[in-house]
Design an enzyme around this catalytic site. Structure first.
Site, short mmCIF file in Angstrom:
data_model
loop_
_atom_site.label_atom_id
_atom_site.label_comp_id
_atom_site.label_asym_id
_atom_site.label_seq_id
_atom_site.Cartn_x
_atom_site.Cartn_y
_atom_site.Cartn_z
N ASP A 220 0.81 -1.21 0.00
CA ASP A 220 0.00 0.00 0.00
C ASP A 220 0.86 1.28 0.00
OD1 ASP A 220 -2.39 1.50 0.32
OD2 ASP A 220 -2.11 1.55 2.48
N GLU A 468 3.53 -7.84 7.43
CA GLU A 468 2.33 -8.56 7.01
C GLU A 468 2.61 -9.70 6.03
OE1 GLU A 468 -1.05 -6.12 6.19
OE2 GLU A 468 -0.90 -5.19 8.16
N TYR A 521 -6.68 -3.17 12.37
CA TYR A 521 -7.45 -1.95 12.10
C TYR A 521 -8.88 -2.09 12.61
CZ TYR A 521 -3.43 -0.18 9.71
OH TYR A 521 -2.16 0.29 9.46
N GLU A 557 0.67 -1.44 14.18
CA GLU A 557 -0.16 -0.56 13.34
C GLU A 557 -1.57 -0.53 13.87
OE1 GLU A 557 -0.22 -1.28 9.09
OE2 GLU A 557 1.95 -1.59 9.04
C1 GCB Z 1 -1.40 -2.32 6.67
C2 GCB Z 1 -0.09 -2.22 5.99
C3 GCB Z 1 0.23 -0.81 5.56
C4 GCB Z 1 -1.01 -0.14 5.01
C5 GCB Z 1 -2.07 -0.10 6.08
C6 GCB Z 1 -3.37 0.53 5.60
O1 GCB Z 1 -1.69 -3.25 7.36
O2 GCB Z 1 0.97 -2.76 6.74
O3 GCB Z 1 1.25 -0.86 4.61
O4 GCB Z 1 -0.76 1.13 4.52
O5 GCB Z 1 -2.35 -1.39 6.49
O6 GCB Z 1 -3.57 1.71 5.77
O7 GCB Z 1 -4.16 -0.19 5.00
#
Ligand code: GCB
Length: 677
Positions: A220, A468, A521, A557
């Protein structure tokens, strides 16, 4: 050479596909065979590459500035190689434009063909070297070219290098015209395949103007390319200091014991003709210790009552650095043949199944995942941006970041050393999948290059071997067993982690890590918008990881995309209110987990907004930054700043709260905050 040939690209994609199809069928058998293959050597070793620094015996010249630039046709990536464009001035073979170095080339030109280019581009410039350099040895050194580079000096191939984000160099003494003009030509190929680090796929697709080569990747961030970091020429004497490897330790009496190993350019020199003298200088440039190395050019030097290297807001004097001055001395004439100086820090790292200690004090990370990314220059090194970013890191009270998802510039590592920012140093492996022997070799080589480059930085406290990775897939187990083993073999002094997103039941890699980092997330990709489904989810997941592996855990994250200036009450996804409230729900979980004794850090995703490939889930890029791409704070930045300073004061007894942390609202403010009203 082969990577630039489209035909070979296709073959290698096919090869990978077939390999894994077969692996799927053969199942357990392939699993065993693969496991055996993984143990079979093939490890490459990087040599030299000391950061270019002037001294009384060395000169350094920058080749940064405007270079000539040309883009190959996407369907003819190897035309320039076949036609040997490097043998003459580039403009004699192809139309050229100007391109700044260092910079990504993608956003410099108003042409999507350059922005989205797949394949090779050419750079060229001229330079002079003085006659006086003829008695020296001359090297050319690149901080990084993404992804693969070939470099010619006056038409002679000097070096080929694979992997973006990592330095490479070559001696070019014999190719140079002294006291005359010289030409340097660089071919840069940005193609990512299933065996490159990171992985990608190239496919051919129909377009309105015929067949097009399209680069696909799952990670990403935008696949910026070009000469991303500085290019230097430097001179060294005929016999010179090639490597300085330090392992500073803290003794029980709190002295610094600096173990060092010096490697010379010639392994066969007669040790009785030369000696290595090392001098340790403190911040005031005073000589605090010195020693002469043993015959094998190794040794130890004791720094009495050493000032230790501490992270920002963990001590009132963070980032204390000494300088080691290495002298290669000709015994007979007692003269310096070569002198190299390098800053370093003295600190200890220890870890067990629930905590991670620096100088015997538990670390609690308060930090970020980041990107090297900015408007116009993309991933190009920019000192103004670097300075601004470190000012912001300190403004917000952070003490750490992860170099997600690749090695950052050497200059940024030096900044981190100076400012006391701890680094989780990540190799360029993102979304690792489709495990193969070739992939493993490349993965290990990228880690070898990373550790070789960064081993002397006190700011580096952990190695991250992947972001990841698809660790639920067949063969992930042996693959990561081997990557982790190799990383530890290269540097047993730092713990190994990886940022894992697969759930703990399916994951097969965490067992090989020292510290478990997980990305999740909540209320964003899962249960979108549900702020009531964050706190307990984070707590449960962190506990599950710890219960399964009995290791320290951190959250590498969490976050939510946020459009600056978008306000919606009650909080709604993409709004500033939502980002702040989602953070706050995490803070609650983090505090509880920390009290349980195994949770060692929190890393927001992301420090700043950044560019990604074009997709319908990204509005002008990834907006999970606490700062905008232009480095202005969103509302959540102010919230996070309060927390990070409060944590510093609570956990590390550093009461350096900025005056403007809380704005005055009323006389009742303090009482209200303490629930006394
Ligand atoms: C993740 C990735 C990261 C992305 C992020 C996102 O898990 O490690 O590279 O930018 O999510 O914002 O989706």
């Amino acid at each position: 050479m082969a990577r630039v040939l489209a035909v070979i690209r296709k073959k290698s994609c096919m090869f990978t596909a077939i390999t894994f199809f077969l692996m799927g069928i053969i199942g357990y058998l392939a699993h065993v065979v693969f496991g055996t293959m993984l143990l079979a050597g093939n490890e490459k070793v990087t040599a030299g590459l000391l950061y270019p620094r002037e001294s009384e015996t060395r000169e350094v010249r920058s080749l940064d500035g405007m270079w000539k630039f040309a883009r190959s046709e996407t369907d003819k990536p190897s035309q320039g190689l076949r036609e040997k464009w490097y043998l003459k001035d580039l403009e004699k073979s192809i139309n050229i434009t100007q391109m700044p170095v260092p910079s990504s080339y993608n956003d410099i030109v108003e042409d999507e063909k350059v922005r989205d280019h797949v394949g090779t581009v050419w750079y060229e410039r001229k330079f002079f070297v003085p006659q006086s350099w003829k008695s020296q040895r001359v090297f050319v050194r690149f901080g990084s070219v993404h992804y693969e580079a070939y470099v010619w000096i006056n038409g002679n191939l000097a070096v080929r290098h694979e992997f973006g984000h990592l330095p490479f160099e070559a001696e070019i003494s014999e190719h140079l015209n002294y006291a005359k003009e010289n030409r340097i030509t660089v071919l840069c190929d940005n193609v990512l395949l299933q065996t490159t680090i990171p992985q990608g796929k190239v496919i051919e697709q129909d377009s309105d103007s015929g067949k097009e080569i399209v680069q696909q990747y799952s990670f990403d961030f935008f696949n910026y390319a070009g000469i991303h970091r500085s290019v230097h020429l430097y001179t060294v004497p005929q016999l010179f200091i090639k490597e300085v490897i330090l392992n500073p330790q803290v003794t029980e009496e709190r002295h610094g014991l600096v173990n060092y190993k010096i490697i010379l350019s010639d392994n066969n020199v007669n040790a009785s003709d030369y000696k290595i003298r090392v001098v340790i200088l403190n911040k005031e440039n005073e000589n605090v210790a010195e020693a002469v190395a043993d015959d094998d050019f190794t040794g130890q030097v004791l720094v009495h009552n050493a000032e230790l290297w501490w992270p920002y807001l963990m001590n009132i004097k963070p980032g204390y650095l000494y300088t080691i001055e290495v002298h290669l001395v000709n015994e007979q004439h007692d003269v310096d043949i070569d002198v190299y100086r390098m800053k370093f820090g003295i600190r200890s790292l220890k870890w067990n199944n629930s905590s991670f200690l620096i100088n015997d004090k538990p670390i609690y990370f308060r930090g970020f995942g980041r990107h090297e990314d900015s408007d116009i220059r993309g991933k190009g090194l920019d000192f103004a941006l670097l300075t601004k970013d470190f000012n912001l890191l300190k403004w917000i009270g952070a003490n750490a970041y992860r170099t997600s998802h690749y090695p950052y510039s050497e200059e940024s590592m030096q900044f981190a050393d100076e400012h006391g920012i701890m680094i989780i140093d990540e190799c360029p492996s993102v979304d690792t999948e489709n495990y193969s022997q070739k992939l493993l070799e490349n993965h290990k080589y990228s880690i070898e290059q990373l550790i070789h480059r960064d081993i002397n930085h006190p700011s580096v406290v952990m190695w991250s071997i992947a972001n990841e990775p698809r660790t639920q897939q067949v063969n992930a187990d042996q693959y990561f067993a081997e990557v982790a083993r190799y990383t530890r073999f290269l540097d047993p002094t730092r713990p190994v982690t990886a940022a894992i997103a697969v759930n703990s039941k399916q994951d097969q890699a965490a067992q090989y890590l020292d510290i478990i980092s997980f990305n999740r997330y909540n209320a964003w990709y899962q249960n979108t918008g549900r702020l009531d489904m964050v706190t307990s989810y984070v707590m449960n997941e962190a506990r599950t990881w710890h219960e399964k592996h009995n290791k320290p855990v951190l959250m590498s994250e969490y976050g939510s995309d946020t459009v600056e200036g978008l306000h919606i009450l009650p909080a709604y996804v993409w709004s500033e209110e939502f980002q702040s409230q989602q953070f706050s729900k995490h803070f609650k979980a983090f505090d509880q987990l920390r009290n349980e004794g195994f949770f060692i850090g929190e890393f927001v995703w992301n420090f700043a907004d950044f560019k990604t490939a074009q997709t319908y889930t990204r509005v002008g890029g990834n907006k999970k930054g606490v700062f905008t791409r232009n480095r202005q704070p969103k509302a959540a930045a102010h919230l996070l700043r309060k927390r990070y300073y409060e944590l510093a004061s609570e956990l590390d007894s550093i009461h350096q709260k900025p005056d403007n942390l809380y704005e005055y609202t009323s006389q009742s403010q303090n009482k209200l905050q303490k629930n006394e009203l």
